[in-house]
Design a protein around this motif. Structure first.
Motif, PDB file in Angstrom:
ATOM      1  N   UNK A 184      14.131  45.529   9.464  1.00  0.00           N
ATOM      2  CA  UNK A 184      14.346  44.454   8.496  1.00  0.00           C
ATOM      3  C   UNK A 184      15.800  44.017   8.448  1.00  0.00           C
ATOM      4  N   UNK A 185      16.708  44.885   8.963  1.00  0.00           N
ATOM      5  CA  UNK A 185      18.125  44.523   9.018  1.00  0.00           C
ATOM      6  C   UNK A 185      18.829  45.444  10.005  1.00  0.00           C
ATOM      7  N   UNK A 186      20.031  45.059  10.396  1.00  0.00           N
ATOM      8  CA  UNK A 186      20.809  45.886  11.322  1.00  0.00           C
ATOM      9  C   UNK A 186      22.288  45.663  11.072  1.00  0.00           C
ATOM     10  N   UNK A 187      23.072  46.664  11.484  1.00  0.00           N
ATOM     11  CA  UNK A 187      24.512  46.645  11.262  1.00  0.00           C
ATOM     12  C   UNK A 187      25.228  47.094  12.526  1.00  0.00           C
ATOM     13  N   UNK A 188      26.310  46.434  12.853  1.00  0.00           N
ATOM     14  CA  UNK A 188      27.138  46.845  13.976  1.00  0.00           C
ATOM     15  C   UNK A 188      28.054  47.981  13.525  1.00  0.00           C
ATOM     16  N   UNK A 189      28.062  49.061  14.299  1.00  0.00           N
ATOM     17  CA  UNK A 189      28.921  50.217  14.016  1.00  0.00           C
ATOM     18  C   UNK A 189      29.678  50.548  15.301  1.00  0.00           C
ATOM     19  N   UNK A 190      30.731  51.356  15.222  1.00  0.00           N
ATOM     20  CA  UNK A 190      31.502  51.651  16.443  1.00  0.00           C
ATOM     21  C   UNK A 190      30.661  52.199  17.590  1.00  0.00           C
ATOM     22  N   UNK A 234      23.018  50.099  14.022  1.00  0.00           N
ATOM     23  CA  UNK A 234      22.129  50.877  13.166  1.00  0.00           C
ATOM     24  C   UNK A 234      21.071  49.939  12.601  1.00  0.00           C
ATOM     25  N   UNK A 235      19.796  50.357  12.701  1.00  0.00           N
ATOM     26  CA  UNK A 235      18.674  49.523  12.276  1.00  0.00           C
ATOM     27  C   UNK A 235      17.959  50.168  11.089  1.00  0.00           C
ATOM     28  N   UNK A 272      17.091  55.642   9.158  1.00  0.00           N
ATOM     29  CA  UNK A 272      17.545  54.552  10.009  1.00  0.00           C
ATOM     30  C   UNK A 272      17.562  55.005  11.468  1.00  0.00           C
ATOM     31  N   UNK A 273      17.803  54.080  12.355  1.00  0.00           N
ATOM     32  CA  UNK A 273      17.873  54.377  13.786  1.00  0.00           C
ATOM     33  C   UNK A 273      19.204  53.900  14.332  1.00  0.00           C
ATOM     34  N   UNK A 274      19.894  54.780  15.056  1.00  0.00           N
ATOM     35  CA  UNK A 274      21.134  54.418  15.731  1.00  0.00           C
ATOM     36  C   UNK A 274      20.834  54.193  17.209  1.00  0.00           C
ATOM     37  N   UNK A 288      28.757  48.474  24.731  1.00  0.00           N
ATOM     38  CA  UNK A 288      29.595  47.512  24.019  1.00  0.00           C
ATOM     39  C   UNK A 288      28.740  46.826  22.955  1.00  0.00           C
ATOM     40  N   UNK A 289      29.267  45.777  22.389  1.00  0.00           N
ATOM     41  CA  UNK A 289      28.540  45.072  21.324  1.00  0.00           C
ATOM     42  C   UNK A 289      28.128  43.673  21.781  1.00  0.00           C
TER      43      UNK A 289
END
Length: 445
Positions: free
Chosen positions: A53-59, A63-64, A114-116, A121-122
């Motif tokens: 439903x959402x995701x975030x960029x991490x180093x 992460x989902x 969550x799932x990493x 890279x990004x």
């Protein structure tokens, strides 16, 4: 969106496998998409939430956060462990989805659910790729010996090839290879409120004969045919009961030449096998290219339903360049001269492998090319075989020249480039996908 699937449809070839990571082929992927879903969807080039439903960029990557309340067809709840298992399964050495895992290092379930997904890279295109990495239930896969993908190249028989347990809008009810496949509505689909079609059952039937397919459509025996023969298009246009939709594809059709080996298995010079592979000489590759009368292919074979292209990137793809897609001129005399300069004044022989039930007019295109190359002294045997046999053959490199159709599923030019262009160390294991050892001669269908 399920518009390709109506209540009763048919086409030339059958679905190859329901293992979601075993065979990366567009038609097969479409069938799997009715049953299995991914973290994300791709709609007109835009990434949208699906199982995530959402995701975030991490180093470390991305992460989902998973959607709550999602269940597999056999009632198991979707978990982070299922997602991590599926992503890592797609990374398995025998997976045919390496093109979609490019840039991914691995996945892990986090303690909070969550799932990493760890990445190199990004790259924003990586999110587009995730729309094609479908999720299956970990416990179900392990129970049925499907912890690893089916080895499609080796023609492995596998439980997951004929059975499925996804989260998608349809369940696989029955599977009779080369006869009939039946999908039924998933009444517990998490996104049922937004379903865009009223289909409750889909029956897919492969029928090789174009005439038989057309008769079935016009009689009302079936509702949908995805690949009408080009010679039947005008007839369909004139029928008020038929709705015809057509347009450019994301796919480019190409001919691949084996430049990897000194001795290619199906190449002969003066009737004998040779350890001097002609395709390693750029003059030979250019000669074959300039011997292709692309306008005749477009007019006579494709009946106008094709777009010539000198690039491996479709004109419908982000990043396509008209200048890069310009073709060298058709010039058989120049082609003959190039062959002579390369040391083949009398030409040579090779086998062209192609499917006979995958692309529109695939076998006819192969035969037309053989005729064009014959005019410059190159003798070509066309080996047209069903796609179920063709793909394993070329993927294990049992081919010297093959017909390849490649689409930009991510709708970005990076996808065909990272999929088709790479170098291979021939002293080590061969790559698992078509690579830069093949010179591409292309036109878009």
């Amino acid at each position: 969106m399920l518009t390709p699937l109506l209540s009763n449809g048919l086409a030339r070839g059958d679905i190859l496998t329901f293992d979601p990571h075993a065979q990366n082929e567009a038609f097969n992927n479409t069938a799997n998409s009715y049953v299995y879903e991914a973290l994300l969807n791709l709609n007109k080039g835009k990434v949208q939430p699906c199982l995530a439903e959402s995701w975030t960029s991490v180093p470390e990557g991305f992460v989902f956060k998973l959607r709550k309340g999602v269940k597999f067809h056999e009632e198991e709840p979707l978990t982070a462990e299922d997602v991590a298992f599926s992503i890592n399964r797609a990374l398995h050495p025998i997976s045919q989805f390496k093109t979609f895992t490019a840039g991914i290092l691995g996945a892990e379930a986090l303690p909070n659910g969550d799932v990493l997904i760890r990445t190199i890279n990004h790259s924003p295109v990586l999110l587009n790729q995730l729309a094609y990495l479908r999720i299956l239930n970990k416990a179900w896969a392990e129970k049925h010996g499907a912890a690893a993908p089916q080895n499609f190249v080796a023609k492995e028989e596998a439980y997951a090839a004929k059975h499925a347990n996804g989260t998608g809008p349809f369940k696989l009810q029955s599977r009779e290879v080369d006869i009939k496949t039946v999908f039924v509505e998933n009444p517990d689909w998490w996104n049922k409120a937004n379903k865009v079609v009223n289909v409750t059952e889909g029956i897919y039937t492969p029928i090789k004969s174009a005439a038989t397919r057309m008769a079935a459509l016009l009689s009302g025996e079936v509702d949908f045919v995805p690949d009408p023969a080009t010679q039947d298009i005008q007839r369909l246009k004139n029928n008020p009961k038929v709705k015809l939709q057509s347009g450019p594809e994301l796919r480019v059709l190409m001919i691949s030449l084996d430049q990897m080996r000194d001795e290619s298995p199906y190449v002969f010079v003066d009737g004998k096998k040779t350890d001097k592979n002609p395709f390693k000489d750029i003059r030979v590759r250019q000669a074959l290219y300039q011997a292709i009368d692309i306008k005749t292919l477009q007019r006579a074979v494709m009946r106008g339903f094709s777009l010539p292209n000198g690039s491996i990137i479709s004109s419908e793809t982000n990043g396509w360049s008209a200048k890069a897609a310009e073709r060298l001129p058709y010039d058989p005399q120049a082609a003959k001269k190039l062959l002579a300069e390369a040391g083949y004044p009398n030409g040579f022989e090779f086998t062209l492998d192609c499917p006979n039930n995958r692309y529109i007019n695939d076998e006819a295109i192969g035969k037309a090319l053989a005729g064009m190359w014959a005019k410059i002294g190159v003798k070509v045997k066309v080996n047209a075989i069903p796609r179920a046999n063709y793909f394993p053959k070329v993927l294990r490199y049992d081919s010297s020249v093959g017909m390849v159709g490649w689409g930009a599923s991510t709708q970005d030019a990076l996808f065909p480039l990272q999929s088709l262009v790479e170098t291979v160390d021939v002293k080590k294991a061969m790559a698992s996908r078509i690579s830069a050892e093949f010179q591409i001669l292309s036109w878009m269908l």
